[in-house]
Design a protein around this motif. Structure first.
Motif, PDB file in Angstrom:
ATOM      1  N   LYS A  27      47.896  22.216   1.893  1.00  0.00           N
ATOM      2  CA  LYS A  27      47.470  23.502   1.140  1.00  0.00           C
ATOM      3  C   LYS A  27      46.312  23.574   1.817  1.00  0.00           C
ATOM      4  O   LYS A  27      46.206  25.256   0.993  1.00  0.00           O
ATOM      5  N   LYS A  28      45.399  23.127   2.260  1.00  0.00           N
ATOM      6  CA  LYS A  28      43.878  23.999   2.734  1.00  0.00           C
ATOM      7  C   LYS A  28      44.507  23.979   4.026  1.00  0.00           C
ATOM      8  O   LYS A  28      42.799  24.762   4.572  1.00  0.00           O
ATOM      9  N   MET A  29      45.076  24.275   4.821  1.00  0.00           N
ATOM     10  CA  MET A  29      45.176  24.033   6.220  1.00  0.00           C
ATOM     11  C   MET A  29      45.059  25.964   6.243  1.00  0.00           C
ATOM     12  O   MET A  29      45.347  26.533   6.017  1.00  0.00           O
ATOM     13  N   SER A  30      44.607  26.254   7.161  1.00  0.00           N
ATOM     14  CA  SER A  30      44.378  27.779   7.876  1.00  0.00           C
ATOM     15  C   SER A  30      44.616  27.900   8.852  1.00  0.00           C
ATOM     16  O   SER A  30      43.571  27.430   9.802  1.00  0.00           O
ATOM     17  N   PHE A  31      45.391  29.220   9.535  1.00  0.00           N
ATOM     18  CA  PHE A  31      45.510  29.119  10.684  1.00  0.00           C
ATOM     19  C   PHE A  31      46.650  30.065  11.151  1.00  0.00           C
ATOM     20  O   PHE A  31      47.493  30.712  10.504  1.00  0.00           O
ATOM     21  N   SER A  32      45.615  30.697  12.389  1.00  0.00           N
ATOM     22  CA  SER A  32      47.173  32.155  12.644  1.00  0.00           C
ATOM     23  C   SER A  32      47.801  32.029  13.336  1.00  0.00           C
ATOM     24  O   SER A  32      49.255  32.888  12.838  1.00  0.00           O
ATOM     25  N   ASP A  33      48.393  30.982  14.122  1.00  0.00           N
ATOM     26  CA  ASP A  33      49.627  30.551  14.844  1.00  0.00           C
ATOM     27  C   ASP A  33      49.200  28.667  15.102  1.00  0.00           C
ATOM     28  O   ASP A  33      48.146  28.438  14.993  1.00  0.00           O
ATOM     29  N   PHE A  34      49.745  28.396  15.523  1.00  0.00           N
ATOM     30  CA  PHE A  34      50.555  27.354  15.521  1.00  0.00           C
ATOM     31  C   PHE A  34      49.478  26.560  17.210  1.00  0.00           C
ATOM     32  O   PHE A  34      49.033  25.567  16.656  1.00  0.00           O
ATOM     33  N   LYS A  35      49.271  27.673  17.861  1.00  0.00           N
ATOM     34  CA  LYS A  35      48.396  26.842  18.974  1.00  0.00           C
ATOM     35  C   LYS A  35      46.887  26.620  18.455  1.00  0.00           C
ATOM     36  O   LYS A  35      46.089  25.844  18.646  1.00  0.00           O
ATOM     37  N   GLU A  36      46.660  27.835  17.644  1.00  0.00           N
ATOM     38  CA  GLU A  36      45.174  27.570  16.748  1.00  0.00           C
ATOM     39  C   GLU A  36      45.081  26.210  16.188  1.00  0.00           C
ATOM     40  O   GLU A  36      44.340  25.761  15.872  1.00  0.00           O
ATOM     41  N   ALA A  37      46.133  26.159  15.737  1.00  0.00           N
ATOM     42  CA  ALA A  37      46.356  24.803  14.693  1.00  0.00           C
ATOM     43  C   ALA A  37      46.147  23.740  14.849  1.00  0.00           C
ATOM     44  O   ALA A  37      45.664  22.411  15.056  1.00  0.00           O
ATOM     45  N   MET A  38      46.855  23.296  16.354  1.00  0.00           N
ATOM     46  CA  MET A  38      46.465  22.351  17.234  1.00  0.00           C
ATOM     47  C   MET A  38      45.359  22.189  17.533  1.00  0.00           C
ATOM     48  O   MET A  38      44.732  20.591  18.085  1.00  0.00           O
ATOM     49  N   LYS A  39      44.592  23.231  18.144  1.00  0.00           N
ATOM     50  CA  LYS A  39      42.808  23.556  18.285  1.00  0.00           C
ATOM     51  C   LYS A  39      42.227  22.887  16.894  1.00  0.00           C
ATOM     52  O   LYS A  39      40.982  21.885  17.394  1.00  0.00           O
ATOM     53  N   LEU A  40      42.275  23.324  16.005  1.00  0.00           N
ATOM     54  CA  LEU A  40      41.849  23.273  14.855  1.00  0.00           C
ATOM     55  C   LEU A  40      42.101  21.784  13.727  1.00  0.00           C
ATOM     56  O   LEU A  40      40.922  20.931  13.740  1.00  0.00           O
ATOM     57  N   TYR A  41      42.769  21.122  14.341  1.00  0.00           N
ATOM     58  CA  TYR A  41      43.322  19.755  13.697  1.00  0.00           C
ATOM     59  C   TYR A  41      44.012  19.124  14.586  1.00  0.00           C
ATOM     60  O   TYR A  41      45.017  18.578  15.127  1.00  0.00           O
ATOM     61  N   PRO A  42      42.549  18.126  15.022  1.00  0.00           N
ATOM     62  CA  PRO A  42      43.335  17.076  16.662  1.00  0.00           C
ATOM     63  C   PRO A  42      43.835  16.142  16.064  1.00  0.00           C
ATOM     64  O   PRO A  42      45.030  16.024  17.226  1.00  0.00           O
TER      65      PRO A  42
END
Length: 217
Positions: A27-42
């Motif tokens: 619910k608190k995760m925020s990212f513009s695309d999936f590659k960014e998500a992989m970088k933000l959340y190792p």
């Protein structure tokens, strides 16, 4: 321990996978695309995006790939080498894990070179990586793709593992420093074993800058 998280989307759903995702709050995760998500959340090791269009479900898959590179240059070009390393660190699709020492070698033609290796995770495909690494090359400094996951890849302009890697002492020494137990999939042997065999064949205790070794290229 949570290894999978499913997030509902308007047009489908997303599945996050990893060894331990218990610290993530969807619910608190925020990212513009999936590659960014992989970088933000190792801790996320892969993402599956299930998208339904007109009753047909499509699945896009994103995951980290293990890559090992070699950087080879003239002995007096450490500035260029450092620039290349910085460029890889700054790449949003890459996550550098380790950089080896840079070893000095004297080639059979008397030319002095240095070689080091970089281990990283990347979200890029091998074709994208080839283009990126080629763009980093200069007249004096070259980047070589050595290993990509455990894959054997044969394109007209690209061979992985790097062609005749098992015979390249100047690549095996720095690679062994950061990937001792990685497998070279053609031979099925670990890097340490290949290096030990290479040194044994050449009666070598390691690089001292001599010109007697047949594996110095």
């Amino acid at each position: 321990m949570i290894k999978e998280i499913k997030i509902k989307k308007n047009d489908g759903f997303v599945v996050l996978k990893g060894d331990d995702l218990s610290e993530l709050n969807p619910k608190k995760m925020s990212f513009s695309d999936f590659k960014e998500a992989m970088k933000l959340y190792p801790k996320i090791e892969s993402i599956e995006y299930h998208n339904t269009v007109e009753d047909v479900t499509y699945v896009d898959y994103y995951s980290w790939n293990k890559l090992y590179l070699a950087v080879v240059s003239n002995a007096d070009n450490m500035d260029e080498i450092n620039d290349i390393i910085d460029e890889i660190y700054d790449d949003d699709a890459c996550r550098v894990e380790t950089v080896s020492s840079f070893y000095n070698y004297l080639k059979s033609n008397g030319e002095s070179i240095v070689c080091g290796c970089i281990g990283l995770d990347t979200l890029d495909s091998i074709k994208v990586l080839k283009e990126k690494m080629f763009s980093m090359n200069t007249d004096n400094t070259k980047v070589y793709l050595l290993l990509f996951n455990d894959e054997i890849i044969e394109y007209p302009d690209l061979i992985i593992p790097y062609e005749k890697l098992s015979e390249k002492l100047f690549m095996l020494e720095p690679l062994n420093e950061i990937a001792t137990y990685a497998f070279e999939p053609v031979s099925g042997k670990r890097i340490k074993v290949l290096l030990d065999e290479m040194k044994g064949d050449n009666k070598c205790d390691g690089c001292s800058g001599c010109s007697k070794c047949s594996a110095r290229g």
